[in-house]
Design a protein around this motif. Sequence first.
Motif, PDB file in Angstrom:
ATOM      1  N   ALA A   1       0.559  -1.262   0.020  1.00  0.00           N
ATOM      2  CA  ALA A   1       0.030  -0.036   0.046  1.00  0.00           C
ATOM      3  C   ALA A   1       0.787   1.331  -0.122  1.00  0.00           C
ATOM      4  CB  ALA A   1      -0.889   0.183   1.293  1.00  0.00           C
ATOM      5  N   LEU A   2       1.763   1.395   0.974  1.00  0.00           N
ATOM      6  CA  LEU A   2       2.811   2.443   0.790  1.00  0.00           C
ATOM      7  C   LEU A   2       3.718   2.546  -0.183  1.00  0.00           C
ATOM      8  CD1 LEU A   2       3.868   2.200   4.651  1.00  0.00           C
ATOM      9  CD2 LEU A   2       1.704   3.313   3.731  1.00  0.00           C
TER      10      LEU A   2
ATOM     11  N   GLY B   1       4.126  -6.104  13.561  1.00  0.00           N
ATOM     12  CA  GLY B   1       5.300  -5.523  12.608  1.00  0.00           C
ATOM     13  C   GLY B   1       4.747  -4.370  11.709  1.00  0.00           C
ATOM     14  N   THR B   2       3.798  -4.009  11.970  1.00  0.00           N
ATOM     15  CA  THR B   2       3.117  -2.859  11.324  1.00  0.00           C
ATOM     16  C   THR B   2       3.925  -1.688  11.187  1.00  0.00           C
ATOM     17  OG1 THR B   2       1.136  -3.629  11.193  1.00  0.00           O
ATOM     18  CG2 THR B   2       1.248  -1.233  10.971  1.00  0.00           C
ATOM     19  N   LEU B   3       4.516  -1.076  12.510  1.00  0.00           N
ATOM     20  CA  LEU B   3       5.099  -0.030  12.933  1.00  0.00           C
ATOM     21  C   LEU B   3       6.371  -0.013  12.338  1.00  0.00           C
ATOM     22  CD1 LEU B   3       4.157   0.850  16.503  1.00  0.00           C
ATOM     23  CD2 LEU B   3       3.785   2.225  14.521  1.00  0.00           C
TER      24      LEU B   3
ATOM     25  N   LYS C   1       1.685  14.280   1.098  1.00  0.00           N
ATOM     26  CA  LYS C   1       2.072  13.855   2.365  1.00  0.00           C
ATOM     27  C   LYS C   1       1.265  12.884   2.876  1.00  0.00           C
ATOM     28  CE  LYS C   1       2.440  15.676   7.028  1.00  0.00           C
ATOM     29  NZ  LYS C   1       3.572  15.202   7.333  1.00  0.00           N
ATOM     30  N   LEU C   2       1.990  11.574   3.236  1.00  0.00           N
ATOM     31  CA  LEU C   2       1.405  10.436   4.006  1.00  0.00           C
ATOM     32  C   LEU C   2       1.508  10.517   5.262  1.00  0.00           C
ATOM     33  CD1 LEU C   2      -0.205   7.687   3.582  1.00  0.00           C
ATOM     34  CD2 LEU C   2       2.212   6.900   2.968  1.00  0.00           C
ATOM     35  N   ILE C   3       0.364  10.239   6.028  1.00  0.00           N
ATOM     36  CA  ILE C   3       0.492   9.793   7.292  1.00  0.00           C
ATOM     37  C   ILE C   3       0.109   8.406   7.585  1.00  0.00           C
ATOM     38  CG2 ILE C   3      -0.284  10.632   9.855  1.00  0.00           C
ATOM     39  CD1 ILE C   3      -0.706  13.386   8.861  1.00  0.00           C
ATOM     40  N   VAL C   4       0.701   7.740   8.232  1.00  0.00           N
ATOM     41  CA  VAL C   4       0.218   6.276   8.702  1.00  0.00           C
ATOM     42  C   VAL C   4      -0.431   6.222  10.339  1.00  0.00           C
ATOM     43  CG1 VAL C   4       1.004   4.009   8.994  1.00  0.00           C
ATOM     44  CG2 VAL C   4       2.227   5.207   7.154  1.00  0.00           C
ATOM     45  N   CYS C   5      -1.374   6.096  10.256  1.00  0.00           N
ATOM     46  CA  CYS C   5      -2.092   6.255  11.408  1.00  0.00           C
ATOM     47  C   CYS C   5      -2.329   4.741  12.308  1.00  0.00           C
ATOM     48  CB  CYS C   5      -3.583   7.070  11.570  1.00  0.00           C
ATOM     49  SG  CYS C   5      -3.672   8.340  10.474  1.00  0.00           S
ATOM     50  N   ASP C   6      -1.384   4.656  13.118  1.00  0.00           N
ATOM     51  CA  ASP C   6      -1.549   3.288  13.723  1.00  0.00           C
ATOM     52  C   ASP C   6      -2.176   3.164  15.045  1.00  0.00           C
ATOM     53  OD1 ASP C   6      -0.342   0.357  13.902  1.00  0.00           O
ATOM     54  OD2 ASP C   6       0.178   1.694  15.749  1.00  0.00           O
ATOM     55  N   GLY C   7      -3.056   2.232  15.292  1.00  0.00           N
ATOM     56  CA  GLY C   7      -3.987   2.045  16.298  1.00  0.00           C
ATOM     57  C   GLY C   7      -3.321   1.354  17.393  1.00  0.00           C
ATOM     58  N   GLY C   8      -2.191   0.994  17.332  1.00  0.00           N
ATOM     59  CA  GLY C   8      -1.347   0.314  18.329  1.00  0.00           C
ATOM     60  C   GLY C   8      -1.165  -1.247  18.028  1.00  0.00           C
TER      61      GLY C   8
ATOM     62  N   ARG D   1       9.987   2.280   8.286  1.00  0.00           N
ATOM     63  CA  ARG D   1      11.159   1.918   7.439  1.00  0.00           C
ATOM     64  C   ARG D   1      10.885   2.926   6.065  1.00  0.00           C
ATOM     65  NH1 ARG D   1      10.755  -1.275   3.113  1.00  0.00           N
ATOM     66  NH2 ARG D   1       9.092  -2.508   3.949  1.00  0.00           N
ATOM     67  N   HIS D   2       9.401   2.843   5.929  1.00  0.00           N
ATOM     68  CA  HIS D   2       9.213   3.751   4.748  1.00  0.00           C
ATOM     69  C   HIS D   2       9.352   5.379   5.107  1.00  0.00           C
ATOM     70  CE1 HIS D   2       7.250   1.270   1.602  1.00  0.00           C
ATOM     71  NE2 HIS D   2       7.037   0.362   2.717  1.00  0.00           N
ATOM     72  N   ALA D   3       9.272   5.608   6.172  1.00  0.00           N
ATOM     73  CA  ALA D   3       9.322   7.184   6.838  1.00  0.00           C
ATOM     74  C   ALA D   3      10.719   7.472   6.803  1.00  0.00           C
ATOM     75  CB  ALA D   3       8.571   7.313   8.045  1.00  0.00           C
ATOM     76  N   SER D   4      11.465   6.446   7.126  1.00  0.00           N
ATOM     77  CA  SER D   4      13.132   6.749   7.065  1.00  0.00           C
ATOM     78  C   SER D   4      13.440   7.067   5.815  1.00  0.00           C
ATOM     79  CB  SER D   4      13.901   5.473   7.836  1.00  0.00           C
ATOM     80  OG  SER D   4      13.643   4.427   7.126  1.00  0.00           O
ATOM     81  N   GLU D   5      12.906   6.380   4.637  1.00  0.00           N
ATOM     82  CA  GLU D   5      13.230   6.246   3.133  1.00  0.00           C
ATOM     83  C   GLU D   5      12.609   7.734   2.531  1.00  0.00           C
ATOM     84  OE1 GLU D   5      13.626   1.627   2.991  1.00  0.00           O
ATOM     85  OE2 GLU D   5      11.971   2.419   1.884  1.00  0.00           O
ATOM     86  N   ASP D   6      11.585   8.016   2.829  1.00  0.00           N
ATOM     87  CA  ASP D   6      10.851   9.144   2.260  1.00  0.00           C
ATOM     88  C   ASP D   6      10.301   9.844   3.494  1.00  0.00           C
ATOM     89  OD1 ASP D   6       8.988  10.669   0.690  1.00  0.00           O
ATOM     90  OD2 ASP D   6       8.713   9.251  -0.473  1.00  0.00           O
ATOM     91  N   GLN D   7      10.760  11.456   3.265  1.00  0.00           N
ATOM     92  CA  GLN D   7      10.437  12.349   4.342  1.00  0.00           C
ATOM     93  C   GLN D   7       9.016  12.840   4.332  1.00  0.00           C
ATOM     94  OE1 GLN D   7      13.116  15.782   3.731  1.00  0.00           O
ATOM     95  NE2 GLN D   7      12.190  16.256   1.626  1.00  0.00           N
ATOM     96  N   ARG D   8       8.306  12.645   3.096  1.00  0.00           N
ATOM     97  CA  ARG D   8       7.202  12.748   3.074  1.00  0.00           C
ATOM     98  C   ARG D   8       6.000  11.813   3.858  1.00  0.00           C
ATOM     99  NH1 ARG D   8       7.000  12.432  -3.376  1.00  0.00           N
ATOM    100  NH2 ARG D   8       8.112  10.544  -2.865  1.00  0.00           N
ATOM    101  N   ILE D   9       6.596  10.877   4.393  1.00  0.00           N
ATOM    102  CA  ILE D   9       5.814   9.910   5.253  1.00  0.00           C
ATOM    103  C   ILE D   9       6.178   9.958   6.641  1.00  0.00           C
ATOM    104  CG2 ILE D   9       5.402   7.467   5.604  1.00  0.00           C
ATOM    105  CD1 ILE D   9       6.345   7.002   2.618  1.00  0.00           C
TER     106      ILE D   9
END
Length: 275
Positions: free
Chosen positions: A19-20, A43-45, A32-39, A50-58
């Motif tokens: 999806a990402l 391994g979701t986080l 801009k993409l915000i992943v909204c994790d509910g807890g 990892r995607h956030a570290s590779e792309d500053q838009r996430i």
Amino acid sequence: MRFLILTPVLNGARYLDAALQSVRAQYHQDWKLIVCDGGSSDGTLDIARRHASEDQRITVESASDAGMYDALRRQFDRFSGRAEVLSWLNSDDLYTPWALIEADAAFVRGALWVTGLPGLFDNHGRLRAVLPCGENRRSDILAGRRHDGFLGAIQQESVFFSTALYADLTPIERDIFATQTLAGDFHLWRCFARRAELVTLSSVLGGFRLHSKNRSRLNPEVYESEVAALGATQPPRLIARLWRYLHNRSAARAAFKAYETAAAELANEVSSIQR
């Protein structure tokens, strides 16, 4: 235009990476993409970070919430002013690479919310089917006919809407959206239809991934009870089947006309380049 995309997720590690990736593969780069994790605990986080570290838009935000629509409402309320166009992509669904650039062109032409031809992906992420639905009548949306039990739902994965349209929602409309379990989009589309026409593009913008763990498939009674409480039109079964048949024929004709128009425009573009 800048897009704000939300991905609500709870233990969605199985499909989240794809999806990402479908967002990162967009031809239109201003998002801009915000992943909204509910807890999550599966391994979701790790995948999201990892995607956030590779792309500053996430970015990744993990917090408890009262459900998917509650998380969406909070983030839209907080961040919608930072973009012109809003959408959300569930962790198991996919965008086509041209989704944002096609939607952007429609907004430049004056649309306030847009959708495309509904796509259906399989468990492996292959586009297996496209529904030739070339029109989404405002009257049907307003009357509560666009749900799975009648004329079919408007595919959420293909819908993009302007920040201005969302900002016009009343606090009560937002509260109702936030308290749903599976039918929040049904409510939201009716709210939007009170304010603007839904523009249907002649392209596949995104799609629903069909697999064994879809919440809507596992708990259809929850969706049905929610749309009923929200005022869905639910005629007798025989009338509903006939009405849906006529609706599908009309929508398919509209899709064919849209194809002809797009094909003619493309032919003109090719001819002008050759000259």
